[in-house]
Design an enzyme around this catalytic site. Sequence first.
Site, PDB file in Angstrom:
ATOM      1  N   HIS A 148       9.416  -3.803  36.275  1.00  0.00           N
ATOM      2  CA  HIS A 148      10.065  -3.238  37.451  1.00  0.00           C
ATOM      3  C   HIS A 148      10.889  -4.287  38.197  1.00  0.00           C
ATOM      4  CE1 HIS A 148      11.395  -0.574  40.457  1.00  0.00           C
ATOM      5  NE2 HIS A 148      11.200  -1.582  41.284  1.00  0.00           N
ATOM      6  N   TYR A 154      15.437  -5.246  39.872  1.00  0.00           N
ATOM      7  CA  TYR A 154      16.033  -5.799  41.089  1.00  0.00           C
ATOM      8  C   TYR A 154      16.692  -7.137  40.829  1.00  0.00           C
ATOM      9  CZ  TYR A 154      13.741  -1.930  43.200  1.00  0.00           C
ATOM     10  OH  TYR A 154      13.365  -0.653  43.484  1.00  0.00           O
ATOM     11  N   HIS A 192      18.574   8.304  34.621  1.00  0.00           N
ATOM     12  CA  HIS A 192      18.328   7.509  35.837  1.00  0.00           C
ATOM     13  C   HIS A 192      18.845   6.082  35.662  1.00  0.00           C
ATOM     14  CE1 HIS A 192      16.134   5.282  38.919  1.00  0.00           C
ATOM     15  NE2 HIS A 192      15.496   4.611  37.979  1.00  0.00           N
ATOM     16  N   PHE A 193      18.506   5.455  34.537  1.00  0.00           N
ATOM     17  CA  PHE A 193      18.867   4.034  34.505  1.00  0.00           C
ATOM     18  C   PHE A 193      20.317   3.783  34.096  1.00  0.00           C
ATOM     19  CE2 PHE A 193      16.311   3.981  30.387  1.00  0.00           C
ATOM     20  CZ  PHE A 193      17.352   3.646  29.534  1.00  0.00           C
ATOM     21  N   HIS A 194      20.993   4.815  33.602  1.00  0.00           N
ATOM     22  CA  HIS A 194      22.439   4.595  33.414  1.00  0.00           C
ATOM     23  C   HIS A 194      23.175   4.692  34.751  1.00  0.00           C
ATOM     24  CE1 HIS A 194      21.529   4.775  29.142  1.00  0.00           C
ATOM     25  NE2 HIS A 194      22.655   4.111  28.987  1.00  0.00           N
ATOM     26  N   ARG A 244      13.292  11.204  25.202  1.00  0.00           N
ATOM     27  CA  ARG A 244      14.099   9.995  25.089  1.00  0.00           C
ATOM     28  C   ARG A 244      13.674   9.251  23.824  1.00  0.00           C
ATOM     29  NH1 ARG A 244      11.815   5.368  29.305  1.00  0.00           N
ATOM     30  NH2 ARG A 244      13.383   4.140  28.218  1.00  0.00           N
ATOM     31  N   ARG A 245      14.374   8.185  23.489  1.00  0.00           N
ATOM     32  CA  ARG A 245      14.033   7.286  22.381  1.00  0.00           C
ATOM     33  C   ARG A 245      13.810   8.013  21.064  1.00  0.00           C
ATOM     34  NH1 ARG A 245       9.533   5.354  25.770  1.00  0.00           N
ATOM     35  NH2 ARG A 245      10.139   3.542  26.976  1.00  0.00           N
TER      36      ARG A 245
HETATM   37 FE1  HAS Z   1      14.202   2.862  38.257  1.00  0.00          FE
HETATM   38  C1  HAS Z   1      12.534   3.816  35.393  1.00  0.00           C
HETATM   39  C2  HAS Z   1      11.774   4.305  40.187  1.00  0.00           C
HETATM   40  C3  HAS Z   1      15.806   1.770  41.120  1.00  0.00           C
HETATM   41  C4  HAS Z   1      16.224   0.843  36.350  1.00  0.00           C
HETATM   42  N1  HAS Z   1      14.359   2.442  36.255  1.00  0.00           N
HETATM   43  C5  HAS Z   1      13.591   2.948  35.234  1.00  0.00           C
HETATM   44  C6  HAS Z   1      14.025   2.396  33.989  1.00  0.00           C
HETATM   45  C7  HAS Z   1      15.054   1.522  34.269  1.00  0.00           C
HETATM   46  C8  HAS Z   1      15.257   1.564  35.693  1.00  0.00           C
HETATM   47  C9  HAS Z   1      15.820   0.669  33.272  1.00  0.00           C
HETATM   48  O1  HAS Z   1       8.908   5.300  39.807  1.00  0.00           O
HETATM   49  C10 HAS Z   1      13.461   2.768  32.617  1.00  0.00           C
HETATM   50  C11 HAS Z   1      12.511   1.776  32.056  1.00  0.00           C
HETATM   51  C12 HAS Z   1      12.044   2.252  30.695  1.00  0.00           C
HETATM   52  O2  HAS Z   1      12.757   1.964  29.717  1.00  0.00           O
HETATM   53  O3  HAS Z   1      11.033   2.959  30.619  1.00  0.00           O
HETATM   54  N2  HAS Z   1      13.881   3.058  40.263  1.00  0.00           N
HETATM   55  C13 HAS Z   1      12.849   3.708  40.838  1.00  0.00           C
HETATM   56  C14 HAS Z   1      12.994   3.673  42.284  1.00  0.00           C
HETATM   57  C15 HAS Z   1      14.139   2.959  42.549  1.00  0.00           C
HETATM   58  C16 HAS Z   1      14.670   2.558  41.267  1.00  0.00           C
HETATM   59  C17 HAS Z   1      12.077   4.282  43.293  1.00  0.00           C
HETATM   60  N3  HAS Z   1      15.730   1.585  38.644  1.00  0.00           N
HETATM   61  C18 HAS Z   1      16.209   1.256  39.898  1.00  0.00           C
HETATM   62  C19 HAS Z   1      17.241   0.268  39.775  1.00  0.00           C
HETATM   63  C20 HAS Z   1      17.358   0.000  38.423  1.00  0.00           C
HETATM   64  C21 HAS Z   1      16.401   0.834  37.741  1.00  0.00           C
HETATM   65  C22 HAS Z   1      18.003  -0.344  40.935  1.00  0.00           C
HETATM   66  C23 HAS Z   1      18.256  -0.936  37.702  1.00  0.00           C
HETATM   67  C24 HAS Z   1      19.123  -1.730  38.234  1.00  0.00           C
HETATM   68  N4  HAS Z   1      12.509   3.891  37.852  1.00  0.00           N
HETATM   69  C25 HAS Z   1      11.630   4.338  38.797  1.00  0.00           C
HETATM   70  C26 HAS Z   1      10.440   4.882  38.110  1.00  0.00           C
HETATM   71  C27 HAS Z   1      10.667   4.742  36.743  1.00  0.00           C
HETATM   72  C28 HAS Z   1      11.960   4.114  36.618  1.00  0.00           C
HETATM   73  C29 HAS Z   1       9.243   5.475  38.703  1.00  0.00           C
HETATM   74  C30 HAS Z   1       9.708   5.170  35.606  1.00  0.00           C
HETATM   75  C31 HAS Z   1      10.142   6.463  35.038  1.00  0.00           C
HETATM   76  C32 HAS Z   1       9.309   6.841  33.840  1.00  0.00           C
HETATM   77  O4  HAS Z   1       8.537   7.803  33.962  1.00  0.00           O
HETATM   78  O5  HAS Z   1       9.408   6.221  32.775  1.00  0.00           O
HETATM   79  C33 HAS Z   1      14.674   2.608  43.917  1.00  0.00           C
HETATM   80  O6  HAS Z   1      14.834   1.202  44.038  1.00  0.00           O
HETATM   81  C34 HAS Z   1      15.969   3.287  44.242  1.00  0.00           C
HETATM   82  C35 HAS Z   1      16.394   3.038  45.676  1.00  0.00           C
HETATM   83  C36 HAS Z   1      17.830   3.400  45.894  1.00  0.00           C
HETATM   84  C37 HAS Z   1      18.312   4.135  46.899  1.00  0.00           C
HETATM   85  C38 HAS Z   1      19.796   4.405  47.002  1.00  0.00           C
HETATM   86  C39 HAS Z   1      20.458   3.738  48.200  1.00  0.00           C
HETATM   87  C40 HAS Z   1      21.933   3.918  48.134  1.00  0.00           C
HETATM   88  C41 HAS Z   1      22.825   2.923  48.171  1.00  0.00           C
HETATM   89  C42 HAS Z   1      24.279   3.273  48.021  1.00  0.00           C
HETATM   90  C43 HAS Z   1      25.189   2.722  49.095  1.00  0.00           C
HETATM   91  C44 HAS Z   1      26.570   3.261  48.944  1.00  0.00           C
HETATM   92  C45 HAS Z   1      27.705   2.505  48.900  1.00  0.00           C
HETATM   93  C46 HAS Z   1      29.034   3.124  48.637  1.00  0.00           C
HETATM   94  C47 HAS Z   1      27.689   1.035  49.049  1.00  0.00           C
HETATM   95  C48 HAS Z   1      17.410   4.701  47.943  1.00  0.00           C
HETATM   96  C49 HAS Z   1      22.423   1.508  48.392  1.00  0.00           C
HETATM   97  C50 HAS Z   1      29.374   4.233  49.569  1.00  0.00           C
HETATM   98  C51 HAS Z   1      30.580   4.917  49.102  1.00  0.00           C
HETATM   99  C52 HAS Z   1      31.352   5.727  49.851  1.00  0.00           C
HETATM  100  C53 HAS Z   1      32.537   6.371  49.225  1.00  0.00           C
HETATM  101  C54 HAS Z   1      31.072   5.973  51.283  1.00  0.00           C
HETATM  102 CU    CU Z   2      10.402   0.674  38.210  1.00  0.00          CU
END
Ligand code: HAS
Ligand code: CU
Length: 589
Positions: A249, A253, A400-402, A463-464
């Site tokens: 995990h 980050y 999700h991860f793409h 998947r996979r």
């Molecule tokens: Fe995840 C699975 C939960 C974030 C990557 N995640 C994965 C896997 C990968 C991955 C690679 O709880 C698969 C691993 C595998 O092969 O099995 N993930 C989360 C949660 C977050 C999260 C709670 N993941 C990421 C990030 C990754 C990433 C970042 C890569 C960089 N994830 C999970 C969970 C799994 C999981 C379970 C397991 C699933 C399973 O069952 O296998 C949080 O950190 C997300 C928080 C993000 C937000 C969004 C905030 C919005 C922002 C945008 C700002 C906008 C801007 C532009 C700047 C709350 C910051 C505005 C534009 C305008 C035009 C105004």
């Molecule tokens: Cu995770």
Amino acid sequence: MSTPTESILNIGRTDDETALPAESFIVKYPTVARVVRVCFAYAFVALAVGGLFGVIQALHRTNVIRVIDSADYYTLLTAHGVFLAIVFTIFFLAGVFAWANTRSLERPPLNPRFTWLWVGTMSAGTLLSGGSILAGLVAEIDVSADVLFTFYAPLQAHPLFYIGLALFVVGTWLAGIDWFRQYLDWRADNPDERIPLQSFMVLTTMLMWYLSTLGVAIEVVVFLIPWSLGLMPAPTPLLTRTLFWFFGHPVVYFWLMPAYLMWYTVLPKLSGGRLFSDPLARVVFVLFLLLSTPVGIHHQYLDPGIAEGFKFIAMTNTMFLLLPSLLTAFTVVASVEHGARQNGGEGYFGWLTALPWRDPAFTGMMLAGLMFAAGGFSGMVNAGMNINYLVHNTIWVPGHFHLTVGTAVALTFMAAAYWLVPRVTGRALYSRPIGLFQVVLWFIGMTFMSAAMHRGGLAGIPRRTAEPEYSKFTFEAVVGTISSLRLQIAFGGVLLFVSLVIFLANIALTAANNEPATGLKTDLPPALSGPEQSPQVLDELKLWAIIAIVLVILAYSLPLWSIINGAGFYQDGITASPQVVQPVLEVLI
Ligand code: HAS
Ligand code: CU
């Protein structure tokens, strides 16, 4: 004219160097600029290889075009994951961190040899691991490494794969030491100053990395390498899975933090404004240091052998971990809005039109942020223990991860490259319009691919797997839309590949461009609410590191103890030790 590769590596002595201002990064820190170029070169080669495998497998598993044998699918999938999620991301971040730490501390690393040592160690690791995966595609050479980028038992790879991984991680540790030494040198000269923001981000991220890589180091060095060499019996799968996810995990980050660094420190400048709040940015990075590791078990909600209570704790921690990203959404958008208003933007949403949308660096980062809002949402769904049962091991998770690593991170890195490559090569970006087209194409391609993946996952597509049986009765009967989802995934995947090729061509042509870069003089503007307004305690890195260690001990000591107590270190016989089997038998008999 030199070839693009020569150009990337040789700058520092180009014909046009005299045209560059004395204050520009490349003139002030030629060695660091060279290190950044080498890191980027590795990152982009990995991007090319991993991207090629990506499109091949997208077309294969959707049954549109099949150029590989299904038996090779896992080798390709492993290469895709390792080259993109590990080599591309981490080499690129090493370049960004080397640039950011040097720029913000205004001094180069203490010893260039040490710097080259970590670059060399990471390179050696990449060649060993990457080479062993690719060699597996050649039937005569048996160094198989089909264990995917989530490498844990019972799948086993050739020792070279694991040894390469270990070297690669050691390389990143050395890089961190290099950046800390640079910081301590600065601290000696500036005992009372606040840590410059970019350096603060680099250091907190590296502390998080040191802590989290302990899990993977133990997994690889204590269990997987001796096992693959035949020196020890097979380790317990659950134990290696838990050690992997201890790191698995926080590594997400580790990819995200350099993207955030660009959003916080460069994006406000590109939009014509200033960072809204330096203290908030510091709080965000401290929260990531504290909370990134004690959540790894949210990848193991379906693992038998871990008590529900431990899973519940991981879920609670994960929900707290949403906070720094939500703060980021607020701070970054507020900073961009400030920039737009400086440019004359008005109204509730009218300010959006006063932004530099023609700049690929700006638009790329904004689109990456926009997609991350969706990716964060699917992350929240994943994180809920009960909903996770619905999506786990389905194609929802790659969806999700793409969005996260494949867009929030990868698209930000591409956008950042449009801005940074001219700064470390001294050469003007080859084409801004092509760059703009490329980042928009990525956004469109990813919209098709990941939306269809999410929906497909809800419909039960696993998947996979190379053979998800879309056309067979079972899937078609459940949801009639599967065929169209299949085509959307394939179409999106092809757009992404085209976008990738355009990106690489634009960068290669930039490296070979004889036109000198302009605008290198201007520095990054100070924040609206500066470091003097943030509490001094935020800069107490030791304190945060100690709290982070305590939280990890709290979150992991009992689960690890109960796994070891229940299942043991090594598989004996069928897998389970008497401690596990006995209570079950007692209930049954
Ligand atoms: Fe995840 C699975 C939960 C974030 C990557 N995640 C994965 C896997 C990968 C991955 C690679 O709880 C698969 C691993 C595998 O092969 O099995 N993930 C989360 C949660 C977050 C999260 C709670 N993941 C990421 C990030 C990754 C990433 C970042 C890569 C960089 N994830 C999970 C969970 C799994 C999981 C379970 C397991 C699933 C399973 O069952 O296998 C949080 O950190 C997300 C928080 C993000 C937000 C969004 C905030 C919005 C922002 C945008 C700002 C906008 C801007 C532009 C700047 C709350 C910051 C505005 C534009 C305008 C035009 C105004
Ligand atoms: Cu995770």
